[in-house]
Scaffold this motif. Structure first.
Motif, PDB file in Angstrom:
ATOM      1  N   LEU A  92       0.826  -1.217   0.000  1.00 25.08           N
ATOM      2  CA  LEU A  92       0.000   0.000   0.000  1.00 25.08           C
ATOM      3  C   LEU A  92       0.855   1.259   0.000  1.00 25.08           C
ATOM      4  CD1 LEU A  92      -2.942  -0.988   2.348  1.00 25.08           C
ATOM      5  CD2 LEU A  92      -2.910  -0.883  -0.148  1.00 25.08           C
ATOM      6  N   PHE A  93       1.950   1.225   0.735  1.00 24.20           N
ATOM      7  CA  PHE A  93       2.852   2.377   0.771  1.00 24.20           C
ATOM      8  C   PHE A  93       3.424   2.641  -0.619  1.00 24.20           C
ATOM      9  CE2 PHE A  93       7.181   4.125   1.809  1.00 24.20           C
ATOM     10  CZ  PHE A  93       6.745   5.341   2.317  1.00 24.20           C
ATOM     11  N   LEU A  94       3.927   1.596  -1.261  1.00 29.78           N
ATOM     12  CA  LEU A  94       4.505   1.758  -2.597  1.00 29.78           C
ATOM     13  C   LEU A  94       3.445   2.178  -3.625  1.00 29.78           C
ATOM     14  CD1 LEU A  94       6.955  -1.271  -2.728  1.00 29.78           C
ATOM     15  CD2 LEU A  94       7.545   1.161  -2.524  1.00 29.78           C
ATOM     16  N   GLU A  95       2.279   1.550  -3.567  1.00 29.15           N
ATOM     17  CA  GLU A  95       1.222   1.905  -4.521  1.00 29.15           C
ATOM     18  C   GLU A  95       0.800   3.359  -4.368  1.00 29.15           C
ATOM     19  OE1 GLU A  95      -1.821  -1.089  -4.121  1.00 29.15           O
ATOM     20  OE2 GLU A  95      -0.729  -2.475  -5.435  1.00 29.15           O
ATOM     21  N   SER A  96       0.843   3.877  -3.143  1.00 25.30           N
ATOM     22  CA  SER A  96       0.489   5.284  -2.946  1.00 25.30           C
ATOM     23  C   SER A  96       1.528   6.205  -3.575  1.00 25.30           C
ATOM     24  CB  SER A  96       0.300   5.603  -1.455  1.00 25.30           C
ATOM     25  OG  SER A  96       1.526   5.627  -0.750  1.00 25.30           O
ATOM     26  N   MET A  97       2.719   5.656  -3.841  1.00 24.53           N
ATOM     27  CA  MET A  97       3.785   6.404  -4.520  1.00 24.53           C
ATOM     28  C   MET A  97       3.766   6.174  -6.031  1.00 24.53           C
ATOM     29  SD  MET A  97       6.976   5.498  -2.104  1.00 24.53           S
ATOM     30  CE  MET A  97       7.383   6.546  -0.733  1.00 24.53           C
ATOM     31  N   GLY A  98       2.819   5.359  -6.471  1.00 28.58           N
ATOM     32  CA  GLY A  98       2.743   5.054  -7.893  1.00 28.58           C
ATOM     33  C   GLY A  98       3.617   3.894  -8.325  1.00 28.58           C
ATOM     34  N   VAL A  99       4.112   3.110  -7.358  1.00 30.07           N
ATOM     35  CA  VAL A  99       4.970   1.961  -7.652  1.00 30.07           C
ATOM     36  C   VAL A  99       4.146   0.686  -7.485  1.00 30.07           C
ATOM     37  CG1 VAL A  99       7.028   0.676  -6.957  1.00 30.07           C
ATOM     38  CG2 VAL A  99       7.010   3.189  -6.819  1.00 30.07           C
ATOM     39  N   THR A 100       4.036  -0.091  -8.553  1.00 32.62           N
ATOM     40  CA  THR A 100       3.300  -1.347  -8.504  1.00 32.62           C
ATOM     41  C   THR A 100       4.244  -2.472  -8.099  1.00 32.62           C
ATOM     42  OG1 THR A 100       1.854  -0.571 -10.269  1.00 32.62           O
ATOM     43  CG2 THR A 100       1.868  -2.928  -9.844  1.00 32.62           C
TER      44      THR A 100
END
Length: 118
Positions: A92-100
């Motif tokens: 979730l942290f990475l996805e919030s940064m746009g990283v899948t």
């Protein structure tokens, strides 16, 4: 070291800052198992950044509102342990940064992190 090790360290640092600010602002909320007495929602300011939070189940979800971009820190369980990271928190942290990131990759990164910190 994992490609994600710096992001895991960043997540852990933010978790620590959020936990510290939360326990200072909401000192009456001290049941970290059942979260009894915890507010259902609220806001914190950490280093000039505004974070909103929502209580759910046995954890809290923090969303950074300002400055943009929004970041998500999902402390979905063991709220009192700000040194905990798992694949869900990292994802979730990475996805919030746009990283899948795929679950298997996130699980591997977390395992590698714990191997290097033991």
């Amino acid at each position: 070291m994992s490609l994600y090790s710096s992001k895991i360290r960043e997540l852990l640092n933010i978790q620590y800052q959020l936990f510290s600010a939360f326990t200072q602002d909401y000192s009456h909320a001290n049941d970290f198992t059942l979260l009894l007495g915890f507010p259902r929602s609220g806001a914190l300011v950490v280093d000039g950044q505004r974070w909103n939070f929502v209580k759910h189940g046995s954890g809290l979800r923090f969303v950074r509102e300002l400055p943009a971009p929004q970041l998500v820190v999902e402390m979905h369980d063991q709220f009192g342990d700000c040194s905990k990271v798992d694949w869900w928190r990292l994802t979730l942290f990475l996805e919030s940064m746009g990283v899948t990131i795929e679950r298997v990759e996130a699980e591997q990164a977390v395992l590698e992190h714990y191997r290097h910190t033991q």
